[in-house]
Write a protein that holds these residues in place. Structure first.
Motif, PDB file in Angstrom:
ATOM      1  N   PHE A  76       1.334   6.839  -6.608  1.00  0.00           N
ATOM      2  CA  PHE A  76       0.222   7.917  -6.814  1.00  0.00           C
ATOM      3  C   PHE A  76       0.856   9.162  -6.487  1.00  0.00           C
ATOM      4  CE2 PHE A  76      -3.357  10.342  -5.870  1.00  0.00           C
ATOM      5  CZ  PHE A  76      -4.304   9.854  -6.714  1.00  0.00           C
ATOM      6  N   VAL A  77       1.201   9.488  -5.297  1.00  0.00           N
ATOM      7  CA  VAL A  77       1.580  10.959  -4.894  1.00  0.00           C
ATOM      8  C   VAL A  77       2.720  11.342  -5.834  1.00  0.00           C
ATOM      9  CG1 VAL A  77       2.912  12.065  -3.060  1.00  0.00           C
ATOM     10  CG2 VAL A  77       1.004  10.415  -2.235  1.00  0.00           C
ATOM     11  N   GLU A  78       3.940  10.471  -5.960  1.00  0.00           N
ATOM     12  CA  GLU A  78       4.984  11.009  -6.864  1.00  0.00           C
ATOM     13  C   GLU A  78       4.440  11.426  -8.180  1.00  0.00           C
ATOM     14  OE1 GLU A  78       7.698  10.963 -10.201  1.00  0.00           O
ATOM     15  OE2 GLU A  78       6.211   9.308  -9.837  1.00  0.00           O
ATOM     16  N   ARG A  79       3.467  10.885  -8.871  1.00  0.00           N
ATOM     17  CA  ARG A  79       2.907  11.005 -10.129  1.00  0.00           C
ATOM     18  C   ARG A  79       2.078  12.296 -10.202  1.00  0.00           C
ATOM     19  NH1 ARG A  79       5.195  10.667 -14.790  1.00  0.00           N
ATOM     20  NH2 ARG A  79       7.002  10.981 -12.808  1.00  0.00           N
TER      21      ARG A  79
ATOM     22  N   ILE B 273      -5.323  12.969 -10.561  1.00  0.00           N
ATOM     23  CA  ILE B 273      -6.292  11.812 -10.376  1.00  0.00           C
ATOM     24  C   ILE B 273      -5.923  10.608 -11.420  1.00  0.00           C
ATOM     25  CG2 ILE B 273      -8.506  10.447 -10.459  1.00  0.00           C
ATOM     26  CD1 ILE B 273      -9.597  13.169  -9.133  1.00  0.00           C
ATOM     27  N   SER B 274      -5.998  11.062 -12.756  1.00  0.00           N
ATOM     28  CA  SER B 274      -5.767  10.067 -13.797  1.00  0.00           C
ATOM     29  C   SER B 274      -4.344   9.725 -13.894  1.00  0.00           C
ATOM     30  CB  SER B 274      -6.269  10.840 -15.139  1.00  0.00           C
ATOM     31  OG  SER B 274      -5.484  12.060 -15.440  1.00  0.00           O
ATOM     32  N   ARG B 275      -3.341  10.645 -13.776  1.00  0.00           N
ATOM     33  CA  ARG B 275      -2.113  10.346 -13.766  1.00  0.00           C
ATOM     34  C   ARG B 275      -1.575   9.289 -12.512  1.00  0.00           C
ATOM     35  NH1 ARG B 275      -2.156   9.034 -17.880  1.00  0.00           N
ATOM     36  NH2 ARG B 275      -0.170   8.509 -17.677  1.00  0.00           N
ATOM     37  N   GLY B 276      -2.008   9.925 -11.452  1.00  0.00           N
ATOM     38  CA  GLY B 276      -1.896   9.350 -10.119  1.00  0.00           C
ATOM     39  C   GLY B 276      -2.323   7.714 -10.202  1.00  0.00           C
TER      40      GLY B 276
ATOM     41  N   TYR C  41       2.598  15.921 -11.655  1.00  0.00           N
ATOM     42  CA  TYR C  41       2.000  16.858 -12.994  1.00  0.00           C
ATOM     43  C   TYR C  41       1.506  18.005 -12.168  1.00  0.00           C
ATOM     44  CZ  TYR C  41       2.503  13.332 -16.512  1.00  0.00           C
ATOM     45  OH  TYR C  41       3.141  12.580 -17.544  1.00  0.00           O
ATOM     46  N   ALA C  42       1.412  18.218 -11.063  1.00  0.00           N
ATOM     47  CA  ALA C  42       0.787  19.212 -10.331  1.00  0.00           C
ATOM     48  C   ALA C  42       1.781  20.327 -10.141  1.00  0.00           C
ATOM     49  CB  ALA C  42       0.142  18.915  -8.911  1.00  0.00           C
ATOM     50  N   PHE C  43       2.947  20.055 -10.004  1.00  0.00           N
ATOM     51  CA  PHE C  43       3.991  21.087  -9.501  1.00  0.00           C
ATOM     52  C   PHE C  43       5.434  20.914 -10.331  1.00  0.00           C
ATOM     53  CE2 PHE C  43       1.345  20.171  -5.950  1.00  0.00           C
ATOM     54  CZ  PHE C  43       0.618  21.336  -5.704  1.00  0.00           C
ATOM     55  N   ALA C  44       5.858  19.723 -10.637  1.00  0.00           N
ATOM     56  CA  ALA C  44       7.246  19.510 -11.147  1.00  0.00           C
ATOM     57  C   ALA C  44       7.451  19.137 -12.555  1.00  0.00           C
ATOM     58  CB  ALA C  44       7.870  18.357 -10.099  1.00  0.00           C
ATOM     59  N   SER C  45       6.158  18.820 -13.222  1.00  0.00           N
ATOM     60  CA  SER C  45       6.566  18.538 -14.874  1.00  0.00           C
ATOM     61  C   SER C  45       6.750  19.633 -15.765  1.00  0.00           C
ATOM     62  CB  SER C  45       5.196  18.291 -15.125  1.00  0.00           C
ATOM     63  OG  SER C  45       4.137  18.778 -15.076  1.00  0.00           O
ATOM     64  N   PRO C  46       7.413  19.456 -16.831  1.00  0.00           N
ATOM     65  CA  PRO C  46       7.758  20.676 -17.599  1.00  0.00           C
ATOM     66  C   PRO C  46       6.415  21.356 -17.969  1.00  0.00           C
ATOM     67  CG  PRO C  46       8.870  18.333 -18.301  1.00  0.00           C
ATOM     68  CD  PRO C  46       8.014  18.029 -17.023  1.00  0.00           C
TER      69      PRO C  46
ATOM     70  N   SER D 100       0.787  -1.239  -0.067  1.00  0.00           N
ATOM     71  CA  SER D 100       0.120  -0.050   0.055  1.00  0.00           C
ATOM     72  C   SER D 100       0.698   1.364  -0.034  1.00  0.00           C
ATOM     73  CB  SER D 100      -0.974  -0.041   1.301  1.00  0.00           C
ATOM     74  OG  SER D 100      -1.692  -1.091   1.201  1.00  0.00           O
ATOM     75  N   ALA D 101       2.076   1.104   0.666  1.00  0.00           N
ATOM     76  CA  ALA D 101       2.794   2.210   0.785  1.00  0.00           C
ATOM     77  C   ALA D 101       3.409   2.570  -0.572  1.00  0.00           C
ATOM     78  CB  ALA D 101       3.893   2.058   1.910  1.00  0.00           C
ATOM     79  N   ILE D 102       3.896   1.527  -1.417  1.00  0.00           N
ATOM     80  CA  ILE D 102       4.241   1.528  -2.678  1.00  0.00           C
ATOM     81  C   ILE D 102       3.432   2.249  -3.639  1.00  0.00           C
ATOM     82  CG2 ILE D 102       5.264   0.510  -4.513  1.00  0.00           C
ATOM     83  CD1 ILE D 102       6.624  -1.506  -2.562  1.00  0.00           C
ATOM     84  N   THR D 103       1.969   1.728  -3.433  1.00  0.00           N
ATOM     85  CA  THR D 103       1.175   2.231  -4.194  1.00  0.00           C
ATOM     86  C   THR D 103       0.785   3.644  -4.127  1.00  0.00           C
ATOM     87  OG1 THR D 103       0.188   0.110  -4.233  1.00  0.00           O
ATOM     88  CG2 THR D 103      -1.224   1.983  -4.826  1.00  0.00           C
ATOM     89  N   ALA D 104       0.715   3.995  -2.895  1.00  0.00           N
ATOM     90  CA  ALA D 104       0.464   5.332  -2.498  1.00  0.00           C
ATOM     91  C   ALA D 104       1.584   6.339  -2.832  1.00  0.00           C
ATOM     92  CB  ALA D 104       0.198   5.574  -0.959  1.00  0.00           C
ATOM     93  N   GLY D 105       2.743   5.762  -2.714  1.00  0.00           N
ATOM     94  CA  GLY D 105       4.011   6.502  -3.087  1.00  0.00           C
ATOM     95  C   GLY D 105       4.145   6.811  -4.669  1.00  0.00           C
TER      96      GLY D 105
END
Length: 1539
Positions: free
Chosen positions: A1047-1050, A1073-1076, A1054-1059, A1040-1045
């Protein structure tokens, strides 16, 4: 090899050079590139397409980097526009500049400027409209915001104050005719016809070709009509060349001029190729264009001479400046009139048709991106001529600050708005460009800065200056460049900026026509070019008479031909079409909603399909069962009458056969000849029959006073009459009367007592019967629920028939026990038991003493009523008890029990017993008899509770020790907690060594208990839960932690760090939601494969990893991951539904930034509809298909459908291959991001593939079946060869397939053979279609036809929790039904290892076998018998629970219990199984059983519990383990499998 390659390369170069030379043999000069590169040989990219603008002054951004100045630091753009540019139209140019010069100027700007392209990611400087604005917000809402998108910039700039944002030019920055030929070679090729050096034209030959998509022309919507598309849009050198009809006419003039020169050159040089002609004409056109711009148009526009050309200056940077971009456009905008005249031959100014009549000129505001020109394909060349000539005679607006309303209020709007403010937009553009202030610009060009507002525009009204000053807070230093330049009295700043730019363009251009060093023209040719004016151009390309054109068409002076009728004002012209707001989603709501509903209904549709499949499978299975059972069917014989029996208004009628028996009994039979009902007619003094008198006279009612009535429906009246006739004759022969009457069919059916009504009557009968016996309050018994007291009385005065009495006892009507009990109770021998008769017999069993009960039994079986019970009668009694256990004893066994009991009581010499003797025989069982009663079906729960409280079956050995409430098994009734006395000991067998832990089972542990409050208890329970399930918890938490990780990473990316593509700003929630969820899906759908690597799990189970990973829970983990993945799939879909909606209302200019590989911004702004995203893109189509596949897989994988149609589950679950293929395709389109699925997928896929290949290598090997045997209870025993190197452990399972069944599906079964045996064996119960067909295949009949045993395919072995039985000192094996198969292997393996003195950790095994009858799996009894004989070390203790019996406190069960205990006491084996194992009746009480093991084995900290069987049983075991594991005592590790 290298010299050969060099020779080949040289040959290719020479061939290309020769071919080009042939094509351009007359071209002796350096042909200028189309894209502007290499004009400057030192700085190759100067003036090229995409080059940066050259700032003359530092950027003026809010943050010094890229953020534009906005309110409140600068005035509102619309307010400033109104203050600066608002004023009356109709004031003529001071220099009499013509409108032709104005639009020629815009054409010149289109040649050197291309800054209209929006930047990416999309950034907006929206224009907030003040509340109450007369044009844009007449309603005064204050909510109107006109969008304004920032233009394209160099992405490497705008990162720091040292490198502020710099915009780029999307066309060449040279006066090189790019507005005629395009800014690239490919563009130019698309414009050419490649015939005679000409540009491609339309049908008339005088107009360019309408665009067909090859050239990226801008196709904005017509704001006046809303029309869009390619119609009326011509392929020109500049994408914005069709912006308005007047600019379009200028572009067409140059198009015609090129073709005019090409035709002229073709006549002069007939041998020249197309390329020669094109390049010569292009060179001539560019030079003429340069000459006219610099030496005719610019002096006229600025009213000042141009500095003399002094030659090419290589080090001069001619790049366009942002200041010029803004100043030139705004300078020309102030001179644009509200309309344009059209002039024909002989100075005839034409009327223009419009709404409501004709007008003197074409209205500018209704001419943006006009598609109307399509109607003039034949005459449009004349229309273009008229516009050009009209503009040459028309005086432009004055060079002042006023901008006509066509621009200020009705300029074509961006995005969904059809109109906007041109001036406000350019004010925002200036801020976007980071323009310097007005004073900074003046200082840059050597002009005095503004000190006082009055010095700015003394020619203007004071109000204008006051408004502007107020907007800038009276701060002259804050005045921006554009408003300051517009308000100037002499336009000195704009003039200086424009002149500076064009001089730099001329002097820095290596290909300038006057540059003698570039070899383009001779001195004579240069002189001719200088002498060519735009008047000459017009004369060459229009129908105009040169005499009707003034010498300089850019200015009209007094005395020139064709003066304008009047200076145009807006009042002379048609009204501008007002602003409209385009709804991109209009008309899409219903369709979008339908798609969402359809997507949501996919599971329901799949559920419906699965239901149909299940129904068909059940039907086929029933057919198969009927086919197998056809041999035992009975046909209806004898004389019968066919009819339909009516059961009631809410029940379907059924076909029956009526048979009149010789013993005055009427029998009702079904189609198979089975007796449904018998009606004794001899007890009726008069047989009453009622006939229907309507509806075809087909119904007949036969009244049965003490039972429910029989209603028959015949197909026709003749059949009914035939039956009545036979019935009358039948009754007359037997001396019975027949009374007949008639009534309407509806009344007949209402009068009839149906089976359902009879059932309600009997319910009330039993409720009040027990209430009276047990003295229960009437409120507990329940009130009568009938309409009238008559029916209440009827229910209490009714009498039970033999059939109803048997049903109440749960027995067959012809059983011996029913016969004996009924005969005893029926005191008046009328064939029915009344309320009082039943009450008398019930009182004895509920309240009587042991003596009274034994006396009743004695009387029941004293058939001849002689006061003695003979051995035959005793045997009859015993056999009547045995009936309820499915005749589990043979006649010999029953006789053996009888003799044994007579012998044990000292009556071996007697043939019959008195009641005293009979009671003496039961002397040791007084307590059991005292608690015995008669078990009747249909007793209300409240009565059962009272019964359970009053009676108990077996007394506990130590009454002081009671079982606490928390230890009770909630699945068992109260009686289950009274434990069998003889079952309290682990039996000490004769001749065996007594176990040192030979203590009492089922007694409470003697450990000290600490008193804790509820909080401490909960804490302790939580601690034990963590301790017991720590492996599961760690794995679930880690996964679950890996899954949450991910999700949060993506989501964070896309919210703050993407080009910065702008997608997060466009659809923030949807994208995260879609990318996570997409990342989670990729991870889960990849690693779920590992849970199905059975071979790998089987191997790893034996390693140290088994201490950290619960491999037994692989299937449960698979389900858990699958459900989590499904949730994330739904989330992913929901996110994309949001995205699709947002993308469907997002303008094309933004979409082209988000999806540059898919969309090209062509100005139309119209986004793709929602259905395009769903069904016309690869991600959309594959996404929908994936949802369909997921719905199918998940629905068919549910427990219900998996059981009903395993084949459906098998087939649909193999769609996983297609699932992964579609997932790969779905992500590979890279619509939003580059594919990432492979990152997660590769490693699990490789491992799974290797595991699958290993299984496939085994599956291809055919295994010969050695022995096939059909056992009772539908069990098929298969014994087959053991493949080489087939090593397995007891408790493991395999998967088999049988091709002879016509399918390759594999089914899992546990091996019942032990590892030391030479062959493998399976016991397969026929419970579904596949197993039923397998049993049929190996039946003697089938084998007789094929003469051989069909072979099998084998896959395995695979490990499961049961194989770990030997890792515990004490193990409990619980098997139910066919779930005993793994334990057959384990028991045999254990005894074998014990016999060879193999070292075993396991010291004791308790095997609990739960079965309906001991005959259900007789083959297991044989195995247990072998185990008992081979078990020399007392390792195994077997407990058998037979559940197909009445409740423990029932009379019959009590008597069987007495016989069983006697049999075991005397012969040391079970009466029922013949085994030494203990036999119990009813369901096993797991909690007390497990609790007692703690006392028997106090030193054992962990006991293994292994269960296999129906889900209900395994849940009971699991619940018992959890209940005991909450305590700080022995831990019960439960491993289970359901079937």
């Amino acid at each position: 090899m290298k010299p050969m390659k060099m020779i080949l390369s040289l040959t290719v170069v020479l061939l290309v050079t020769w071919s080009l030379g042939k094509a351009q043999e007359s071209i002796s000069w350096e042909v200028q590139r189309y894209d502007g590169w290499y004009n400057n040989l030192l700085h190759h990219n100067r003036g090229s397409v995409g080059a940066r603008l050259l700032r003359l002054l530092p950027a003026n951004y809010a943050d010094g980097v890229y953020q534009a100045l906005q309110e409140p630091h600068v005035p509102n753009a619309r307010q400033l526009s109104n203050a600066v540019a608002r004023g009356p139209s109709g004031l003529p140019s001071r220099r009499n500049t013509t409108v032709l010069a104005v639009f020629f100027g815009f054409h010149v700007l289109s040649d050197i400027l291309g800054t209209e392209k929006p930047g990416c990611p999309a950034e907006f400087l929206n224009i907030h409209i003040p509340s109450g604005d007369l044009v844009f917000d007449p309603a005064g809402t204050g909510d109107v915001v006109l969008p304004f998108q920032r233009i394209h910039w160099a992405t490497e700039t705008g990162q720091s104050p040292n490198s502020p944002r710099e915009q780029t030019n999307e066309v060449t920055g040279w006066l090189d005719g790019s507005s005629i030929y395009g800014p690239s070679h490919s563009w130019s090729d698309a414009l050419r016809s490649f015939l005679g050096g000409q540009l491609a034209s339309g049908p008339s030959g005088r107009l360019p070709r309408e665009t067909d998509g090859r050239v990226p022309m801008w196709k904005a919507l017509d704001p006046s009509t809303g029309q869009g598309g390619p119609r009326g849009i011509y392929d020109l050198g500049n994408a914005w060349g069709n912006e308005n009809r007047f600019l379009q006419a200028e572009s067409i003039a140059w198009f015609r001029y090129h073709n005019h020169l090409a035709a002229k050159l073709a006549q002069e040089h007939p041998n020249w190729s197309d390329e020669d002609l094109f390049q010569h004409a292009r060179k001539q056109v560019i030079a003429t264009f340069q000459s006219i711009v610099l030496y005719e148009w610019l002096p006229t526009l600025l009213g000042r001479p141009i500095p003399e050309y002094k030659g090419y200056q290589q080090h001069l940077d001619p790049s366009l400046s942002p200041e010029f971009v803004a100043a030139a456009g705004q300078f020309l905008a102030t001179m644009v009139p509200p309309g344009v005249y059209k002039r024909a031959h002989r100075c005839q100014f034409q009327k223009v048709p419009g709404p409501g009549g004709s007008y003197p000129a074409v209205r500018l505001c209704n001419s943006y991106w006009s598609r109307e020109s399509t109607r003039l394909q034949q005459a449009e060349d004349v229309d273009v001529d008229d516009l050009l000539l009209g503009m040459s005679s028309q005086i432009a607006e004055r060079e002042d600050n006023i901008v006509v309303e066509d621009l200020q209020d009705y300029w074509y709007g961006p995005l969904k708005y059809s109109r906007t403010d041109y001036v406000a937009s350019w004010l925002q553009r200036g801020r976007d460009l980071g323009l310097p202030t007005y004073n900074q610009a003046r200082e840059r060009f050597g002009l005095e800065p503004l000190q006082n507002w009055s010095d700015l525009a003394p020619h203007l009204e004071q109000q204008v200056l006051e408004k502007v000053a107020a907007l800038y807070a009276n701060n002259t230093s804050g005045l921006e460049l554009l408003p300051g330049g517009m308000l100037e009295v002499d336009g000195s700043l704009f003039s200086a900026i424009i002149l500076d730019q064009f001089v730099r363009l001329r002097d820095g251009d290596r290909f300038w026509f006057e540059n003698t060093k570039n070899g383009l023209f001779t001195v004579e040719e240069t002189r001719n070019i200088r002498n060519t004016t735009f008047r000459n151009i017009l004369a060459a390309v229009t129908h105009a008479d040169p005499k009707e054109l003034q010498p300089c068409v850019f200015v009209w002076r007094e005395g020139d031909p064709c003066p304008q009728p009047q200076q145009l004002t807006a009042q002379h012209l048609a009204n501008c079409t007002p602003m409209t707001v385009l709804d991109y989603f209009k008309g899409s709501g219903a369709g979008f909603g339908i798609i969402i509903v359809v997507l949501c209904c996919l599971p329901l549709v799949t559920l419906f399909v699965a239901w149909i499949v299940a129904v068909l499978r059940k039907r086929d299975f029933k057919k198969l069962q009927k086919k197998q059972g056809s041999s035992v069917r009975r046909e209806v014989t004898g004389e019968v009458i066919h009819a339909m029996e009516w059961h009631g208004p809410k029940t379907d009628s059924s076909p029956v056969y009526i048979q009149l028996q010789a013993d005055t009994v009427l029998k009702v039979l079904d189609g198979r000849g089975s007796v449904l009902r018998s009606i004794s007619l001899k007890v009726h003094q008069r047989v009453e029959v009622v006939l229907s008198s309507n509806k075809g006279n087909k119904a007949l009612l036969l009244k049965s006073p003490k039972e429910y009535d029989l209603v028959l429906l015949f197909s026709e009246e003749a059949e009914r009459s035939n039956f009545v006739g036979k019935l009358r004759g039948y009754l007359e022969e037997r001396g019975l009367d027949l009374h007949m009457s008639e009534m309407k069919e509806q009344s007949l059916m209402k009068w009839a007592v149906t089976q359902e009504q009879r059932k309600q009557i009997l319910e009330t009968f039993f409720r009040h019967l027990f209430a009276q016996v047990l003295e229960i309050d009437r409120s507990d018994a329940g009130e009568l629920n009938f309409e009238s007291s008559q029916k209440a009385k009827e229910s209490l005065t009714c009498e039970l028939s033999r059939v109803e009495f048997a049903e109440a006892l749960g027995l067959k009507a012809d059983s011996m026990f029913v016969d004996s009990m009924f005969s005893l109770a029926d005191k008046d021998s009328n064939g029915y038991i009344s309320f009082r008769e039943f009450l008398d017999i019930l009182v004895v069993f509920m309240k009587g003493s042991p003596e009274e009960k034994s006396k009743v039994m004695f009387r029941m079986y004293d058939i001849d009523e002689n006061g003695f019970l003979s051995k035959e009668e005793f045997l009859r009694m015993l056999r009547s008890f045995i009936e309820i256990s499915n005749n589990c004893l043979s006649k010999d066994q029953a006789e053996q029990v009888t003799e044994s009991m007579f012998w044990a009581s000292g009556f071996q010499d007697r043939d019959e017993l008195t009641w005293e003797d009979f009671h003496y025989m039961l002397r040791d069982h007084d307590s059991e008899l005292r608690l015995t009663q008669l078990c009747v079906k249909g007793v209300p729960e409240v009565l059962k509770q009272n019964l359970n409280n009053r009676v108990s079956f077996i007394k506990k050995k130590e009454p002081k020790e009671t079982i606490s409430e928390e230890e009770k098994d909630p699945n068992l009734d109260t009686m289950s907690h009274y434990i069998e006395r003889d079952g309290q000991e682990l039996r000490k067998r004769p001749g065996r060594k007594v176990n040192q832990y030979q203590l009492h089972l089922y007694t409470e542990a003697q450990r000290k208990k600490y008193e804790r409050n509820k909080v401490q208890q909960k804490i302790q329970e939580f601690k034990r839960f963590i301790e017991n399930y720590r492996r599961h918890i760690v794995c679930v938490v880690l996964f679950s932690a890996i899954t949450a990780g991910v999700f949060v990473e993506r989501a964070y990316y896309y919210a703050f760090a993407s080009p910065s593509t702008g997608i997060a700003q466009t659809t923030f929630v949807g994208i995260i939601i879609s990318r996570g969820s997409a990342a989670c899906i990729s991870f889960m759908y990849s690693y779920i494969l590992l849970t199905m690597c059975r071979n790998l799990i089987t191997v790893l189970r034996e390693t140290f990893l088994n201490h950290y990973i619960p491999f037994d829970a692989a299937v449960d983990f698979h389900r858990w991951v699958a459900m989590a993945a499904l949730i994330f799939s739904v989330l992913h879909t929901a996110g994309h539904v949001v995205n699709v909606y947002i993308f469907s209302i997002t303008p094309l200019s933004v979409l082209s930034c988000l999806f540059s590989s898919v969309f090209t911004d062509d100005g139309s702004q119209l986004p793709q509809k929602y259905y395009w995203w769903f069904f016309q893109t690869i991600p959309g189509m594959t996404g929908v298909l994936l949802l369909v596949i997921l719905a199918v897989m998940y629905v068919f994988a549910t427990h219900h459908f998996r059981r009903v149609s395993f084949q459906g589950f098998w087939i649909t679950h193999h769609l996983y291959v297609l699932l992964y293929v579609l997932v790969i395709i779905h992500g590979s389109y890279a619509l939003i991001q580059q594919p990432r699925f492979y990152v997660y997928f590769i490693i699990p896929a490789l491992i799974y593939s290797a595991d699958k290949l290993l299984s496939l290598s085994r599956k291809k090997v055919e295994i010969s079946v050695v022995k096939a045997e059909l056992l009772p209870s539908g069990v098929t025993h298969l014994q087959f060869q053991r493949p080489q190197d087939f090593d397995y452990k007891s408790g493991q399972w395999v998967r088999i397939a049988c091709v002879a069944l016509g399918t390759t599906e594999y089914h899992p079964f546990t091996l019942t053979s032990a590892p030391h045996e030479d062959t493998l064996s399976l016991h397969i119960r026929a419970v579904g279609p596949w197993t039923t067909r397998l049993r049929e295949l190996y039946s003697p009949e089938s084998l007789g036809l094929i003469n051989k045993l069909p072979k099998l395919y084998l896959d395995g072995p695979f490990g499961e929790g049961h194989q770990e039985w030997n890792k515990f000192e004490v193990s409990v094996l619980v098997g139910g039904g066919i779930g005993v198969t793994p334990f057959a292997s384990i028991l045999k393996d254990l005894v074998f290892k014990s016999s060879i003195s193999s070292k075993l950790l396991c010291k004791k095994i308790y095997f609990i076998w739960v079965t309906r009858t001991q005959r259900q799996f007789e083959w297991l009894a044989d195995i247990i018998r072998e185990v008992e004989e081979a078990d020399r070390n007392d390792l195994v203790s077997v407990h058998i629970y037979i559940t197909q019996l009445a409740e423990k406190f029932d009379l019959r069960t009590t008597m069987l219990y007495i016989c069983e205990r006697h049999f075991q006491k005397v012969l040391n084996k079970s009466l029922f199984t013949g085994l030494r194992s203990i036999t119990h009746f009813g369901r096993p009480p797991f909690v007390p059983f497990f609790n007692s093991l703690q006392e028997v084995h106090p030193e054992v900290q962990k006991i293994g519990v292994f269960s296999c069987g129906p889900p209900g049983m395994t849940k009971s075991v699991e619940k018992a383990c959890r209940q005991l594991n909450k305590k700080d005592q022995t831990y019960f590790a439960h491993h289970y499998e359901n079937f």
